[in-house]
Design an enzyme around this catalytic site. Structure first.
Site, PDB file in Angstrom:
ATOM      1  N   ASP A 126       5.425   7.654  -0.189  1.00 28.28           N
ATOM      2  CA  ASP A 126       4.881   9.017  -0.315  1.00 28.28           C
ATOM      3  C   ASP A 126       4.060   9.232  -1.588  1.00 28.28           C
ATOM      4  O   ASP A 126       3.909  10.358  -2.050  1.00 28.28           O
ATOM      5  CB  ASP A 126       6.005  10.065  -0.186  1.00 28.28           C
ATOM      6  N   GLY A 165      11.506  12.590 -11.419  1.00 21.50           N
ATOM      7  CA  GLY A 165      12.430  11.976 -12.360  1.00 21.50           C
ATOM      8  C   GLY A 165      11.773  11.926 -13.728  1.00 21.50           C
ATOM      9  O   GLY A 165      10.604  11.560 -13.847  1.00 21.50           O
ATOM     10  N   GLU A 198      16.897  12.147 -12.863  1.00 21.85           N
ATOM     11  CA  GLU A 198      16.336  12.911 -11.744  1.00 21.85           C
ATOM     12  C   GLU A 198      16.359  14.400 -12.057  1.00 21.85           C
ATOM     13  O   GLU A 198      17.261  14.873 -12.763  1.00 21.85           O
ATOM     14  CB  GLU A 198      17.109  12.614 -10.455  1.00 21.85           C
ATOM     15  N   GLY A 231      13.078   7.205   4.182  1.00 22.66           N
ATOM     16  CA  GLY A 231      13.632   8.535   3.922  1.00 22.66           C
ATOM     17  C   GLY A 231      13.352   9.532   5.044  1.00 22.66           C
ATOM     18  O   GLY A 231      12.430   9.342   5.839  1.00 22.66           O
ATOM     19  N   ASN A 270       5.991  15.529  -0.783  1.00 24.89           N
ATOM     20  CA  ASN A 270       7.274  15.884  -0.185  1.00 24.89           C
ATOM     21  C   ASN A 270       7.170  17.088   0.744  1.00 24.89           C
ATOM     22  O   ASN A 270       8.105  17.402   1.456  1.00 24.89           O
ATOM     23  CB  ASN A 270       8.295  16.176  -1.290  1.00 24.89           C
ATOM     24  N   TYR A 274     -24.201  19.074  23.394  1.00 24.24           N
ATOM     25  CA  TYR A 274     -23.169  18.050  23.490  1.00 24.24           C
ATOM     26  C   TYR A 274     -23.762  16.827  24.181  1.00 24.24           C
ATOM     27  O   TYR A 274     -24.220  16.923  25.337  1.00 24.24           O
ATOM     28  CB  TYR A 274     -21.948  18.552  24.289  1.00 24.24           C
ATOM     29  N   ASN A 324     -37.083  15.193  21.826  1.00 20.59           N
ATOM     30  CA  ASN A 324     -36.687  16.544  21.450  1.00 20.59           C
ATOM     31  C   ASN A 324     -35.645  17.033  22.455  1.00 20.59           C
ATOM     32  O   ASN A 324     -35.920  17.107  23.654  1.00 20.59           O
ATOM     33  CB  ASN A 324     -37.896  17.478  21.469  1.00 20.59           C
ATOM     34  N   ARG A 337      11.762  17.832   3.551  1.00 20.24           N
ATOM     35  CA  ARG A 337      10.944  18.948   3.059  1.00 20.24           C
ATOM     36  C   ARG A 337       9.610  19.086   3.794  1.00 20.24           C
ATOM     37  O   ARG A 337       8.924  20.072   3.648  1.00 20.24           O
ATOM     38  CB  ARG A 337      10.719  18.778   1.539  1.00 20.24           C
TER      39      ARG A 337
HETATM   40  C1  UD1 Z   1      11.646   9.676  -6.353  1.00 24.77           C
HETATM   41  C2  UD1 Z   1      12.265   9.127  -7.644  1.00 24.77           C
HETATM   42  C3  UD1 Z   1      11.785   9.975  -8.794  1.00 24.77           C
HETATM   43  C4  UD1 Z   1      10.271   9.967  -8.869  1.00 24.77           C
HETATM   44  C5  UD1 Z   1       9.652  10.407  -7.536  1.00 24.77           C
HETATM   45  C6  UD1 Z   1       8.166  10.127  -7.566  1.00 24.77           C
HETATM   46  C7  UD1 Z   1      14.416   8.132  -7.004  1.00 24.77           C
HETATM   47  C8  UD1 Z   1      15.888   8.315  -7.026  1.00 24.77           C
HETATM   48  N1  UD1 Z   1      13.710   9.145  -7.537  1.00 24.77           N
HETATM   49  O1  UD1 Z   1      12.148  10.984  -6.144  1.00 24.77           O
HETATM   50  O2  UD1 Z   1      12.327   9.465 -10.026  1.00 24.77           O
HETATM   51  O3  UD1 Z   1       9.823  10.823  -9.917  1.00 24.77           O
HETATM   52  O4  UD1 Z   1      10.219   9.660  -6.448  1.00 24.77           O
HETATM   53  O5  UD1 Z   1       7.531  10.646  -6.419  1.00 24.77           O
HETATM   54  O6  UD1 Z   1      13.949   7.123  -6.566  1.00 24.77           O
HETATM   55  N2  UD1 Z   1      13.716   6.322   0.611  1.00 24.77           N
HETATM   56  C9  UD1 Z   1      14.245   5.377   1.471  1.00 24.77           C
HETATM   57  N3  UD1 Z   1      15.574   5.461   1.760  1.00 24.77           N
HETATM   58  C10 UD1 Z   1      16.391   6.407   1.249  1.00 24.77           C
HETATM   59  C11 UD1 Z   1      15.843   7.366   0.375  1.00 24.77           C
HETATM   60  C12 UD1 Z   1      14.484   7.302   0.069  1.00 24.77           C
HETATM   61  O7  UD1 Z   1      13.538   4.499   1.962  1.00 24.77           O
HETATM   62  O8  UD1 Z   1      17.581   6.388   1.551  1.00 24.77           O
HETATM   63  C13 UD1 Z   1      12.268   6.258   0.305  1.00 24.77           C
HETATM   64  C14 UD1 Z   1      11.513   7.475   0.825  1.00 24.77           C
HETATM   65  O9  UD1 Z   1      11.029   7.234   2.145  1.00 24.77           O
HETATM   66  C15 UD1 Z   1      10.388   7.628  -0.198  1.00 24.77           C
HETATM   67  C16 UD1 Z   1      10.986   7.022  -1.478  1.00 24.77           C
HETATM   68  O10 UD1 Z   1      12.104   6.259  -1.092  1.00 24.77           O
HETATM   69  O11 UD1 Z   1       9.260   6.871   0.162  1.00 24.77           O
HETATM   70  C17 UD1 Z   1      11.391   8.086  -2.502  1.00 24.77           C
HETATM   71  O12 UD1 Z   1      12.336   8.964  -1.919  1.00 24.77           O
HETATM   72  P1  UD1 Z   1      12.268  10.545  -2.115  1.00 24.77           P
HETATM   73  O13 UD1 Z   1      13.450  11.137  -1.466  1.00 24.77           O
HETATM   74  O14 UD1 Z   1      10.943  11.037  -1.748  1.00 24.77           O
HETATM   75  O15 UD1 Z   1      12.491  10.620  -3.704  1.00 24.77           O
HETATM   76  P2  UD1 Z   1      12.035  11.769  -4.716  1.00 24.77           P
HETATM   77  O16 UD1 Z   1      13.087  12.811  -4.734  1.00 24.77           O
HETATM   78  O17 UD1 Z   1      10.653  12.177  -4.460  1.00 24.77           O
HETATM   79 CA    CA Z   2       9.105  11.709  -2.921  1.00 19.96          CA
END
Ligand code: UD1
Ligand code: CA
Length: 419
Positions: free
Chosen positions: A104, A141, A156, A12, A230, A335, A346, A16
């Site tokens: 994350d 979610g 979500e 991702g 995030n 240092y 000492n 943010r």
């Molecule tokens: C996601 C969950 C949500 C949950 C929350 C918990 C989904 C749709 N939603 O939301 O239900 O409560 O995490 O923290 O999964 N990622 C990819 N490729 C992409 C998009 C995301 O690898 O195209 C990875 C991101 O790097 C991250 C993870 O998926 O590690 C979750 O993505 P993120 O956008 O952070 O989802 P949230 O909105 O936090």
């Molecule tokens: Ca997340």
């Protein structure tokens, strides 16, 4: 768990975070977010060779740090569902269960992951998810259950009705165990979320439920584990939680800490019993400290530091790649870099080793029972023999070794003989 496969989604954008550093590489308490998670997965019993990291945004930078891993590449960030699809070819020939995690959520605990997998196996489930009851579920979610308390779907935040947002406090943590075959045959049915233009992994839950496949769940005992990072503010919050837990572990082993709020100790440090750490002290990785020492306030011990027992390291003292023997006192404004200090030494206030000559780092060797006066500068490489005395304000120049029991004073330092 030994042969279980694990997919970690880390592709991702992390918009943010407002950062040029890929989100999984952001440091929280001594390690990157991704390193924390991998460490936990390892401790739960899953080998590195069974982990597939799904990378996309910032992939090159992440690969440099996690060289020995299996990588799947998600060219376009089309959502968590699509990211899992990208890992499929790395699981060829495997037919067991798959643990899916998000990069994350670094606060997940080993025991929670083990419980999730155990529940999945015990109930012979095809899909088991980790949930948490959260006071403020904003942004997560929501887990929607029917009258029989069975999981029906995950909605979500942005797609939830205001009633769901208000009433539903059980959230999706983002840790799942699927039977591999169930995962990929039903993931194909996930449709594009038109608002976000993403394929949500979470949509598979409702598809399974409609196909009469029961979904098991495990509720986290400690809701802080569910924290998803995030933003920079969430990063700081997670860092504090990890730091507190780590300091508690040191205290359980007999280390005294005056003020957890201002003390940083790396996971890899080793500290003996009854050593007292005063406020505003930073102890980095690869540091070892013996028993009954007093460290700080405002001390900075950097990698490669080895301190014996009954040693006092006081305010504004920085040590790096330095050994200090038992019963030494280095109490103010010092240092020492690349130094070896014997026993009962000492080191006066304001003593500095000039260990770097602009090209390389050089060693300072200080024997047992030496006394270094305040404000002395020791220009390395140099040796101060056993029992020697360096006068206050002296500059001991490169290679001008002080013999055992000798006394030197002045700038540059010269032997001093009492008349
Ligand atoms: C996601 C969950 C949500 C949950 C929350 C918990 C989904 C749709 N939603 O939301 O239900 O409560 O995490 O923290 O999964 N990622 C990819 N490729 C992409 C998009 C995301 O690898 O195209 C990875 C991101 O790097 C991250 C993870 O998926 O590690 C979750 O993505 P993120 O956008 O952070 O989802 P949230 O909105 O936090
Ligand atoms: Ca997340």
């Amino acid at each position: 768990m030994k042969n279980m496969k694990c997919i970690i989604l880390a592709a991702g954008k992390g918009v943010r975070m407002k950062s040029e550093v890929p989100k999984p590489l952001h440091p929280i308490h001594s390690r990157s977010m991704l390193a924390h998670l991998i460490h936990t997965v390892n401790k739960a019993g899953i080998k590195v060779s069974n982990i597939v990291l799904v990378l996309g945004h910032g992939a090159d930078k992440i690969k440099k740090v996690f060289e020995n891993f299996n990588f799947a590449y998600q060219a376009k960030q089309l959502g968590s569902g699509n990211a899992v699809q990208c890992a499929r070819k790395y699981l060829k020939g495997y037919n067991g269960d798959v643990l899916i995690l998000y990069s994350d959520t670094p606060l997940l605990k080993k025991d929670t992951l083990i419980k999730l997998v155990k529940t999945h196996k015990k109930t012979k489930s095809r899909c088991t998810i980790l949930t948490a009851e959260i006071d403020k579920p904003d942004g997560y979610g929501r887990v929607i259950r029917n009258d029989k308390k069975e999981i029906e779907k995950i909605v979500e935040e942005k797609d939830a009705s205001s009633k769901q947002k208000k009433d539903m406090h059980e959230i999706n943590v983002g840790a799942y165990v699927f039977k591999k075959e169930t995962l990929f045959s039903y993931l194909k049915k996930v449709k594009l979320n038109l608002r976000k233009k993403e394929y949500y992994l979470t949509d598979i839950i409702n598809i399974l439920q409609k196909s009469k496949i029961p979904i098991e769940s495990v509720l986290t005992e400690d809701q802080t584990e569910a924290l998803g990072i995030n933003s920079k503010a969430e990063l700081e919050k997670a860092s504090c939680i990890l730091k507190e837990g780590n300091l508690e572990t040191f205290m359980e082993k007999g280390v005294s800490i005056a003020d957890s709020g201002t003390t940083h100790i790396d996971y890899e440090a080793i500290i003996g019993k009854d050593t007292f750490i005063y406020p505003h002290t930073v102890i980095e990785e690869d540091v070892e400290i013996g028993k009954n020492c007093k460290i700080g306030p405002f001390a900075h011990l950097r990698p490669g530091t080895r301190i014996g027992s009954n040693v006092e390291i006081g305010n504004f003292v920085e040590l790096v790649r330095t050994e200090v023997g038992n019963n030494c006192k280095i109490k103010h404004l010092t240092y020492l870099g690349d130094a070896r200090v014997g026993r009962n030494v000492n080191v006066g206030a304001g003593v500095i080793t000039a260990n770097y000559d602009g090209k390389k780092k050089n060693k300072t060797i200080i024997g047992d029972n030496v006394f270094i006066g305040v404000g002395a500068i020791l220009i390395a490489p140099v040796k101060i023999g056993k029992g020697a005395l360096v006068g206050a304000g002296s500059v001991v120049t490169k290679g001008k070794n002080v013999p055992p029991r000798g006394t030197v004073i002045g700038v540059p330092a010269r032997p001093f003989h009492k008349k």
